[in-house]
Design an enzyme around this catalytic site. Structure first.
Site, PDB file in Angstrom:
ATOM      1  N   ASP A   1       0.806  -1.213   0.000  1.00 56.15           N
ATOM      2  CA  ASP A   1       0.000   0.000   0.000  1.00 56.15           C
ATOM      3  C   ASP A   1       0.841   1.266   0.000  1.00 56.15           C
ATOM      4  OD1 ASP A   1      -2.762  -0.668  -0.319  1.00 56.15           O
ATOM      5  OD2 ASP A   1      -2.620  -1.751   1.564  1.00 56.15           O
TER       6      ASP A   1
ATOM      7  N   GLU B   1      -5.900   3.720  -1.121  1.00 54.63           N
ATOM      8  CA  GLU B   1      -4.707   2.976  -0.681  1.00 54.63           C
ATOM      9  C   GLU B   1      -4.061   3.684   0.506  1.00 54.63           C
ATOM     10  OE1 GLU B   1      -4.539   0.161  -1.981  1.00 54.63           O
ATOM     11  OE2 GLU B   1      -4.591   0.142  -4.170  1.00 54.63           O
TER      12      GLU B   1
ATOM     13  N   HIS C   1      -5.661   2.583   3.567  1.00 60.65           N
ATOM     14  CA  HIS C   1      -5.142   1.275   3.967  1.00 60.65           C
ATOM     15  C   HIS C   1      -3.833   1.439   4.732  1.00 60.65           C
ATOM     16  CE1 HIS C   1      -7.433  -0.473   0.261  1.00 60.65           C
ATOM     17  NE2 HIS C   1      -8.217   0.134   1.108  1.00 60.65           N
TER      18      HIS C   1
ATOM     19  N   TYR D   1      -2.815   0.292   8.753  1.00 56.57           N
ATOM     20  CA  TYR D   1      -1.754  -0.583   9.282  1.00 56.57           C
ATOM     21  C   TYR D   1      -1.107   0.073  10.505  1.00 56.57           C
ATOM     22  CZ  TYR D   1      -2.470  -2.683   4.737  1.00 56.57           C
ATOM     23  OH  TYR D   1      -3.061  -3.233   3.639  1.00 56.57           O
TER      24      TYR D   1
ATOM     25  N   GLU E   1      -2.742  -6.463  -7.518  1.00 58.87           N
ATOM     26  CA  GLU E   1      -4.085  -6.373  -6.940  1.00 58.87           C
ATOM     27  C   GLU E   1      -4.791  -7.737  -6.985  1.00 58.87           C
ATOM     28  OE1 GLU E   1      -5.305  -3.618  -5.588  1.00 58.87           O
ATOM     29  OE2 GLU E   1      -4.277  -1.909  -6.493  1.00 58.87           O
TER      30      GLU E   1
ATOM     31  N   ASP F   1     -12.083  -3.086  -1.041  1.00 60.60           N
ATOM     32  CA  ASP F   1     -11.524  -2.026  -1.881  1.00 60.60           C
ATOM     33  C   ASP F   1     -10.615  -2.599  -2.959  1.00 60.60           C
ATOM     34  OD1 ASP F   1     -12.793  -0.149  -0.308  1.00 60.60           O
ATOM     35  OD2 ASP F   1     -11.017   0.332   0.895  1.00 60.60           O
TER      36      ASP F   1
ATOM     37  N   HIS G   1     -10.274  -2.164  -7.117  1.00 58.67           N
ATOM     38  CA  HIS G   1      -9.079  -1.705  -7.832  1.00 58.67           C
ATOM     39  C   HIS G   1      -8.694  -2.710  -8.907  1.00 58.67           C
ATOM     40  CE1 HIS G   1      -8.023   0.390  -3.767  1.00 58.67           C
ATOM     41  NE2 HIS G   1      -9.108   0.874  -4.329  1.00 58.67           N
TER      42      HIS G   1
END
Lengths: 376, 90
Positions: free
Chosen positions: A85, A116, A119, A123, A205, A238, A242
């Site tokens: 990401d 992204e 995302h 993390y 992806e 998501d 993508h």
């Protein structure tokens, strides 16, 4: 062919190719050449979520109860996803925006990259909860050899496209010497680099995320790390979207529904595109090997995970016109599906149809009793 | 309003599927599942394409417009219903 942030030439975006036509001027969506990208934007925005909405505080207890080999699996996957990401949060913007020619595709790329970055932030949200100081985990991402190998493969096609586009936009076509090295720059070469880059992103992806997803959901099957699993479900939803966009780009080229030169290139570089995909499959299997080097976890081992990679690679490759290369036709991890169904993803409060969360809403229902104390 | 069609799966089994374009009878994917056919799916919403199936003959109607790219000769059973007898490879 220098880039202009507002192209003042009169162009018709309905006749432009997706990439390497005239740069986009007016961001208008009332007319679209490929309306699918506008639909993807809408869908993606409807998926909006914030990592902070998911409570991960219980995960710390689960994490501390894990065996050393399970901790290795969990943390390594988070590191790998952080890398993926990190790349995806910036690269589509840097590599594709300078060469895109359709307003709806331009906005899709920006929307895609933005998600992204959500995302990436999630993390940090997960790691901050598990460690008082997560620096050690983040620092290892650039040192860890297993991750480095993958980082190289993921970023090289982007870097190559970005560098050559920069030369083209500053020097134009021809042989250009930089630091004693000569580069042949012309639009066809650039389009080839774009084709390989999109294939590499598509493989990323399509399968690269799924080894980590499988491990996360295997923990969730044991009712462990459930906060983390909720976040990863949102991420998986998501990523599916993508993936659809890169599959669309590749298929539009292949079917000659966009740039005719890209159709030729799709045929010319078919074997190379296949090799990119197969290398990603191989790397993911090696990653599975690395994850389980100290021992398996309940419900999942290296060979099951490799079978899953093959299973999912078959589906993904058929989607872009390749034959399924593996014999694995049945799903070795059937429980994965329940985490990937989009209806099972818990909606964020602002998505649900609760009027208190609808911004600027007006209650337009009027009942007779509302007029009860009204006198003439 | 619902109609009943015959759906041949993988050249072996033949299922009887009732279909309604308002979705009240479920999707083709639901029908396959009900008959214990091993199905491939992820999103069940028409955007991931994981349920991609070869349509050898027949026609389907989409009850939700798919976002995934549907290659010619393919259908996405998670968001369509049969509109005629079908022969599919899932």
């Amino acid at each position: 062919m220098s880039y202009s942030t507002f192209n003042q030439n009169h162009t018709n975006p309905l006749t432009e190719p997706m990439f390497f036509g005239n740069s986009v001027s007016v961001a208008r969506y009332d007319q679209q050449k490929h309306s699918i990208f506008e639909k993807l934007i809408e869908k993606q925005i409807s998926f909006f979520w914030r990592p902070e909405e998911v409570d991960v505080s219980r995960d710390r207890v689960d994490f501390n109860a894990m065996t050393a080999s399970e901790k290795h699996i969990f943390i390594s996957n988070l590191k790998y996803q952080t890398l993926l990401d990190s790349v995806q949060g910036r690269s589509p913007n840097i590599a594709l925006l300078p060469i895109v020619s359709l307003p709806e595709l331009e906005t899709w790329i920006e929307t895609w990259s933005f998600f992204e970055t959500i995302h990436s932030r999630s993390y940090t949200h997960i790691l901050r909860n598990l460690f008082t100081d997560p620096s050690e985990v983040f620092d290892d991402i650039v040192i860890n050899r297993e991750i480095q190998v993958r980082a190289n493969d993921i970023s090289q096609y982007y870097d190559d496209l970005i560098f050559h586009t920069q030369l083209w936009q500053t020097h134009g076509e021809g042989e250009i010497e930089v630091d004693g090295k000569t580069y042949l720059i012309n639009q066809r070469e650039l389009k080839k680099k774009l084709f390989l880059c999109i294939n590499s992103v598509n493989a990323l992806e399509a399968i690269r995320f799924y080894v980590s997803f499988a491990c996360t959901f295997a923990f969730a099957e044991r009712e462990m790390m459930e906060g983390n699993s909720k976040i990863i479900r949102l991420i998986a939803r998501d990523e599916n979207l993508h993936l659809v966009s890169t599959q669309h780009i590749l298929n539009l080229w292949q079917y000659g529904e966009d740039d005719p030169e890209m159709k030729e290139i799709s045929e010319e570089l078919r074997e190379e595109a296949l090799a990119i995909f197969m290398k990603a499959v191989e790397q993911e299997k090696q990653w599975a090997h690395y994850l389980f080097k100290d021992g398996s976890m309940i419900g999942l081992n290296e060979s099951m995970l490799c079978q899953y990679v093959e299973y999912i690679a078959n589906l993904r490759m058929e989607a872009i016109g390749f034959d399924a290369p593996f014999d694995q036709r049945s799903n070795p991890l059937p429980w994965m599906n329940k985490y990937l169904v989009s209806d099972n993803v818990q909606v964020a409060p602002q998505e649900a149809e609760i009027s208190s969360y609808l911004v600027g809403q007006i209650d337009s229902e009027v009942s007779a009793s509302d007029l009860g104390d009204f006198e003439l | 309003m619902s109609d009943t069609f015959k759906v041949k799966v993988n050249g072996q089994r033949e299922l009887t599927v009732s279909a309604s374009t308002d979705g009240s009878q479920g999707t083709l994917l639901d029908a396959l599942e009900k008959e214990q056919v091993e199905v491939h799916y992820h999103c069940r919403n028409g955007f991931c394409g994981a349920c991609r199936t070869k349509l050898k003959s027949g026609e389907v109607t989409y009850i939700n417009e798919p976002l995934a790219f549907v290659r010619s000769g393919d259908i996405l059973p998670c968001c369509c219903v049969p509109a005629s007898d079908l022969d599919i490879e899932h």
